[in-house]
Scaffold this active site. Sequence first.
Site, PDB file in Angstrom:
ATOM      1  N   CYS A   1      -0.730   4.213   2.015  1.00 18.50           N
ATOM      2  CA  CYS A   1      -0.587   4.155   3.480  1.00 18.50           C
ATOM      3  C   CYS A   1       0.856   4.409   3.906  1.00 18.50           C
ATOM      4  O   CYS A   1       1.103   5.096   4.890  1.00 18.50           O
ATOM      5  CB  CYS A   1      -0.955   2.772   4.017  1.00 18.50           C
ATOM      6  SG  CYS A   1      -2.467   2.084   3.381  1.00 18.50           S
ATOM      7  N   ASP A   2       1.796   3.818   3.178  1.00 18.64           N
ATOM      8  CA  ASP A   2       3.158   3.722   3.703  1.00 18.64           C
ATOM      9  C   ASP A   2       4.161   4.683   3.069  1.00 18.64           C
ATOM     10  O   ASP A   2       5.313   4.756   3.516  1.00 18.64           O
ATOM     11  CB  ASP A   2       3.677   2.274   3.535  1.00 18.64           C
ATOM     12  CG  ASP A   2       2.811   1.284   4.306  1.00 18.64           C
ATOM     13  OD1 ASP A   2       2.144   1.715   5.260  1.00 18.64           O
ATOM     14  OD2 ASP A   2       2.800   0.093   3.961  1.00 18.64           O
TER      15      ASP A   2
ATOM     16  N   CYS B   1       0.826  -1.215   0.000  1.00 17.38           N
ATOM     17  CA  CYS B   1       0.000   0.000   0.000  1.00 17.38           C
ATOM     18  C   CYS B   1       0.854   1.257   0.000  1.00 17.38           C
ATOM     19  O   CYS B   1       1.292   1.727   1.053  1.00 17.38           O
ATOM     20  CB  CYS B   1      -0.941   0.004   1.207  1.00 17.38           C
ATOM     21  SG  CYS B   1      -1.985   1.478   1.240  1.00 17.38           S
TER      22      CYS B   1
END
Lengths: 321, 202
Positions: free
Chosen positions: A152-153, A149
């Site tokens: 997200c990261d 992801c």
Amino acid sequence: MSFKVEIGLVDSGAGQTSGSYQLVIAGGGPAALSAAIYAARYGIRHVVLESWKPGGQAALTAEIENYPGFSSIAGSDLTAAMKKQALEAGAVFRMETVEGTKEIDGRILVKTDSAEYTTEYLIIATGAAPATLGVPGEDKYYGRGVSFCATCDAPFFKNKRAVVVGGGDSAVKEALHLIHVVSELGLVHRRDKLRAEPYLAKKLVDHEKVTTYWNSHLAEVTGDDQGVTGVILDTPEGRKHIDTDGVFLYVGTIPATEPFVSLVELDRKKAVVTRNIVGTSNPRVFAAGDVTNNGFRQVVTAVSEGARCSAAVFDLLESKA
Amino acid sequence: MPLLSDEDKKAIRGHFNLITENVTVTLTKAPGKSETETILNELNELSTKLTLIVVESKKESAMLPSVSIGSTGRILFRGTPSGYEFSSLLTGIIDSGRTEKTLSDETMAFLNNLQEDIHIRVFVTPTCPHCPPSVVLAHRMAAYSDRVIAEAIEANEFPDLSRKYQVQGVPRTVINETYSVEGSQPESYLVEGLKKHMEKQS
Ligand SMILES: Cc1cc2nc3c(=O)[nH]c(=O)nc-3n(C[C@H](O)[C@H](O)[C@H](O)COP(=O)(O)OP(=O)(O)OC[C@H]3O[C@@H](n4cnc5c(N)ncnc54)[C@H](O)[C@@H]3O)c2cc1C
């Protein structure tokens, strides 16, 4: 700074409402959300069992540019709007994971991690999970440099190096998201050409921060006790070690069909085999979106199939009424 | 300019109608202006059941801003609760103001049998749509059992702590320093995994 107002979790605490329904919808991505909107509006007595990934895969992409009506929208904003619409229509959601299903006396029993439901009809809309390559280091460093992801990261890789593995739309889109953050980006693809939309592919390959590794395979993720330090690639010139801080994997998906194996026919790749778009080998079961073998895995196709599923269930219930 | 749009306020007001019991929210912050204080003040206007307490701390070592829901000091947010963290905060407030059961029987049985305290740290980023379920679950466990402390930690704002716990992906749930889980996991998986881990340790 934005503040997201989504409280779909409030009424989804576990284990409250085992029961009997006309329709159970399994899944929480675009296909299930669309099925939920239609089921609620048709007045079908239903429950949506969504596991722990609200919005599904679509929520995990920073930008969707090909969903009609929106030139550009964050995937999670799009799925949040679908969920809001479903809740307003009266859809009922539970945060539960379907673990198994079977047919008993002409009804379907759906067992989740905290309850049991029986239903006349089931819609399978459990989508797909990211595929892994099974190479050394991949599991070990998941969450410590290996990621599925980018949205997200990405913040963990600010001014650091990252490698993206894959050549399809997701790989290229997420690489273009990462490029704003990282200092260098390696793109590893097993062919000599990207499968993604040509316009996006060109934008990525031409970018000054990008180094491409064509006809190459990820052989190993290396690291130390702090996390990922590099990757080993099999390239046409032989094995190559590349220093990197992050590895983002977009190498396809695996349909989430484990709980339904005894209920419907699956193909070789574990996708639900459909007939007439959303029908399955079981007349009480319909399927929509990335979990099916319909191909072309997009939000627009997932929502259209989800709608068809609920319409089909409505017709069947009406014909018996 | 307010941080919340009129449309957001309307939606939140509607959700806050579910609250039946008074809820105290305590913000501990460094001296000076704080976006967290602004957003919490705006929230405070949206329900008569909410009470906001603001405390200034000059301690350099404190993890600020820090938001605590309820009066136990066990349901915590470290860092600005923006993006998807804000959704977790709203859920935490609403959960605290209701008496509804939010955990499965198995989870409650596990918590009732706890022989030791557990400290749950859920590392998140504001851009992670799959993080709220992990935060909400940890906070629900802390609301149910006084043996549990649950912190949602904005990983970008506390880089040293993130480094200490090797966080490079979210959500990452770390329990009692010794057990960790990557990604968004169903309640039953988290509890089963933790149970097994604790049995092994004892
Ligand atoms: C990085 C990335 C970028 C993308 N970009 C685009 C794009 O720009 N445009 C576009 O149209 N498409 C895009 N896609 C594809 C799109 O996201 C998918 O086609 C779409 O999300 C499929 O929807 P779905 O509902 O079928 O499945 P999913 O989105 O996979 O959702 C499945 C849901 O079911 C839940 N679930 C799984 N198992 C269970 C279970 N046992 N019990 C209960 N619930 C369960 C999951 O938690 C999840 O919520 C992208 C995908 C990725 C990964």
